[in-house]
Structure formats: structure tokens, C-alpha cells
Enzyme design. Structure first.
Site, mmCIF file in Angstrom:
data_model
loop_
_atom_site.group_PDB
_atom_site.id
_atom_site.type_symbol
_atom_site.label_atom_id
_atom_site.label_comp_id
_atom_site.label_asym_id
_atom_site.label_seq_id
_atom_site.Cartn_x
_atom_site.Cartn_y
_atom_site.Cartn_z
ATOM 1 N N GLU A 113 8.298 60.544 47.432
ATOM 2 C CA GLU A 113 8.813 60.920 48.854
ATOM 3 C C GLU A 113 9.926 61.516 47.991
ATOM 4 O OE1 GLU A 113 9.985 57.822 51.763
ATOM 5 O OE2 GLU A 113 7.882 56.899 51.741
ATOM 6 N N GLY A 114 10.044 62.196 46.923
ATOM 7 C CA GLY A 114 10.974 63.350 46.354
ATOM 8 C C GLY A 114 11.653 62.374 45.237
ATOM 9 N N PRO B 136 -3.193 69.274 45.123
ATOM 10 C CA PRO B 136 -2.423 69.310 43.818
ATOM 11 C C PRO B 136 -1.759 70.431 42.849
ATOM 12 C CG PRO B 136 -5.307 69.408 44.513
ATOM 13 C CD PRO B 136 -4.138 69.395 45.459
#
Length: 386
Positions: A363-364, A128
Site C-alpha cells: 500500500e505504498g 510485474p
């Protein structure tokens, strides 16, 4: 620099293309509406070996080169992205950590079952309060005898509802920051492991994402992946490794959208002639085709470089950035060319438009890719001026 595929990979690519067109795509609307990939499709996917693309042959996989993986992922990108994500996440971030950093005992235990599709893989890093800032994770692993006791939670974990094997990052030494993070192989059956509710997403229907929780979960010390304190570096390498495959999936989706847009532009008539004859439509299509061809060359160049053992940190970040941005632009233009019908959920263009958006985040993010590129440029400058 030779991007030419050998005959066996050309045949495999054609087999996957046929599978996608004739056995997956006809169920795309059903998958979209039910948010579930039919078991029959997943079983055929297993029999075709598509869950073992990145796993070496000695462990039951195909052991494809990065060039070969990209060829397959390009074909898979031409159908519902949720289905493709199940396979991509498993072959990429879900299993590459064990392939790259696992010891022989770990590889023997996990990879054969993962290659067959009996066990699906997942990657658990995000929390989070720790998304792009992966070093800020709080999930804690405390060594007790020959085991680690893990407590914490992860969010947005692709494949979590049905994966059996998770690569999990946890803090083993809070005093060391990023160097105090360790990666673990966690099995779903470990006591204290719990999967939360499945998230309802804008797109990628058929692929499921959920939170996972660890409550005094005991992990044997032999399940440490690599060495203690190497988890953060492992995570970065795992993410970087998957960028060419993700870009190839974006490429396949883009090509699908272009092909549909060209066909529609010839079929749709306005003012007594096909809309293809309107210069603005021709320019839209030309822009799409040019960006797609650029993405294709970038994808296979980075894959070729990776297969040669070259450092592709900067190039892979550029590829992920460009691939996701091109996918979003192409999807937007496809909707514009199709007009009202492109906005209707009954047709595939609207689905791809929604699916494209996540590629700039997971993924970035695009912003993180720019940070990586800038960092690599800075390193190169310093090296030249030392």
C-alpha cells in the site's frame, strides 16, 4: 480537536477486543501453521459486521467514521496480522473505491453483499513492471460496443484467491499516460478472469495473495468506476484513504508487543533479579512506549482530520511512513528483550517480527510516502511564493 469516541463505539471496541483475545488469538498458532483462518472465525467476523466497517448504513454496513474505524483496527491489530489483513484490505482498498466513486446502481449491486461478508473485495493495481510506478501499468482495456475487453495481469493481490469483487486499473488510452487509466469493477465470475497460484510469503499467514489474469475478459461499460481516464487518480485516493486504518493496525500490533515485553521483563530473571531492573531494558521499553504514544496521536489526529473533510494527503503519508517504521522498530526491540525465546516460532514475538516487515512495502512503500510528503511540501512552497 476531540478524539473522544461515543459510547456506542467504546462498546464496540470492547466487543472487538474480547473477540480478538478470546476467539481469535487462541487459534493464532494454528492459523500460522496451516496458513488458513478457520471458517468459524470468519463467520463470527461476518456476524459482528466487521466486513462492513467502511460501508454506509444504507447499504448494510456500519458506516463508521474514520475515527471509529481506527478504534476497531487498533484492536484487530493485536492478533495475527494475516487475519487482520483480510478484513483491512476488504474494508480499505477493496471497497472504498465503490463507496467513494461508485454510482447508485453500482453501490446497490455490490455494497450490501460486501458489507455482509458474502462477497470480499480486492484491489488490483500492481503489475510485474509497475509497482511503485503505478502509472506504468500495461493491462489494457479496449472499448467494443457497450463493453470493454481487458487483457493483462496483476500481481501481489491480497484476498485474490477468495474475493468476488475487484477494483481493477487498466489502460484505456495509451497516448495519455496516467490520464489514460480507467478503473473498473470486475466480478470473479466474468469469463476470462483467472486467479493464479497462491504466493508463499514470509508472514501474514492466513491472508492469501495471488496473481490474477485477464484474457479477453469482457466488462460491461456500466462497471466503469467513476469516469474513463480517472483510474490513476482514483487509485491514489483509494490508497491514501486506507493509510489511517493501516496505521491503526500497526498501532495495535505495537501495543501488543509492548504489553508482552513489559510482562516478560518482569517475569524473566537474570543475575538474581528481573531483567526489568536493568537500565538498558528500561530504555528499550521507554523508547517503545514513546514511539507508540506518538503513533497513537498521529493516527487519531489524521482520522479526525479526515472526518472533518480536511485534505490529509501529506499527513496520511506521514502516518503510513511513521506507523510502519515504528512497528518494525518495536518488533525488533521486542525480540531483543525476549532474547532467544523471541526468535522461536512457537512464540508470538517472532510472528509479529515477520509480519511487520511488509508494512514498509505494501500500500505504498516508505520511499513513496517520502516522495508524497516532499511533493506536498513543494506544492505548499510554490503556493506561498506565487
Amino acid at each position: 480537536m476531540d478524539f473522544q469516541l461515543p459510547e456506542d463505539l467504546i462498546l464496540m471496541r470492547e466487543t472487538v477486543r474480547d473477540f480478538v483475545r478470546h476467539e481469535v488469538e487462541p487459534y493464532a498458532m494454528q492459523i500460522e501453521e496451516e496458513d488458513k483462518v478457520p471458517d468459524s472465525i470468519l463467520e463470527k467476523t461476518k456476524r459482528m459486521g466487521l466486513f462492513g466497517l467502511s460501508i454506509p448504513e444504507e447499504y448494510g454496513g456500519m458506516g463508521l467514521s474514520m475515527l471509529g474505524e481506527c478504534a476497531v483496527f487498533e484492536e484487530l491489530g493485536a492478533t495475527i496480522n494475516g487475519f487482520t489483513t483480510i478484513i483491512g484490505a476488504h474494508n480499505g482498498i477493496g471497497s472504498v473505491g465503490i463507496v467513494e466513486f461508485g454510482n447508485e446502481q453500482q453501490k446497490q449491486r455490490y455494497l450490501p453483499r460486501m458489507a455482509s461478508g458474502e462477497w470480499l473485495g480486492a484491489f488490483a493495481l500492481t503489475e510485474p513492471q509497475a509497482g511503485s510506478n503505478a502509472a506504468a501499468i500495461r493491462t489494457r482495456a479496449v472499448k467494443k460496443g457497450d463493453r470493454y475487453v481487458i487483457n493483462g495481469q496483476k500481481i501481489y493481490i491480497t484476498n485474490a484467491p477468495y474475493a468476488q469483487v475487484f477494483t481493477v486499473m487498466a489502460v484505456t488510452d495509451p497516448e495519455k499516460g496516467a490520464k489514460g487509466i480507467t478503473s473498473f469493477i470486475v466480478e470473479r465470475s466474468f469469463p476470462g478472469f483467472q486467479v493464479g497460484s497462491v504466493e508463499k510469503k514470509m508472514g501474514l499467514h492466513g491472508s492469501h495473495t495471488a496473481q490474477i489474469y485477464f484474457e479477453d475478459m469482457e466488462v460491461p461499460e456500466e462497471n466503469v468506476l467513476g469516469h474513463e481516464g480517472e483510474g490513476y487518480i482514483n487509485a491514489l485516493k483509494i490508497l491514501a484513504n486506507g493509510r489511517a486504518g493501516l496505521a491503526a493496525r500497526c498501532l495495535g500490533s505495537c501495543q501488543y508487543l509492548l504489553d508482552r515485553s513489559v510482562a516478560y521483563a518482569h517475569e524473566r530473571h537474570q543475575f538474581g533479579k528481573p531483567i526489568f531492573e536493568q537500565q538498558i531494558i528500561q530504555h528499550y521499553l521507554a523508547d517503545m512506549a514513546t514511539q507508540i504514544e506518538t503513533l497513537r496521536w498521529m493516527t487519531y489526529r489524521v482520522a479526525w482530520m479526515a472526518d472533518q473533510g480536511q485534505n490529509v494527503v501529506k499527513e496520511a503519508a506521514m502516518l503510513k511512513l511513521y506507523g510502519s517504521e515504528v512497528y518494525n522498530r518495536v518488533a525488533d526491540l521486542a525480540v531483543q528483550i525476549h532474547g532467544g525465546i523471541g526468535y522461536i516460532a512457537e512464540y508470538p514475538i517472532e510472528r509479529f517480527y515477520r509480519d511487520a516487515r511488509i508494512t514498509r512495502i505494501y500500500e505504498g512503500t516508505s520511499e513513496i510516502q517520502k516522495n508524497i510528503i516532499a511533493s506536498e511540501l513543494h506544492k505548499a512552497y510554490q503556493k506561498q511564493n506565487d
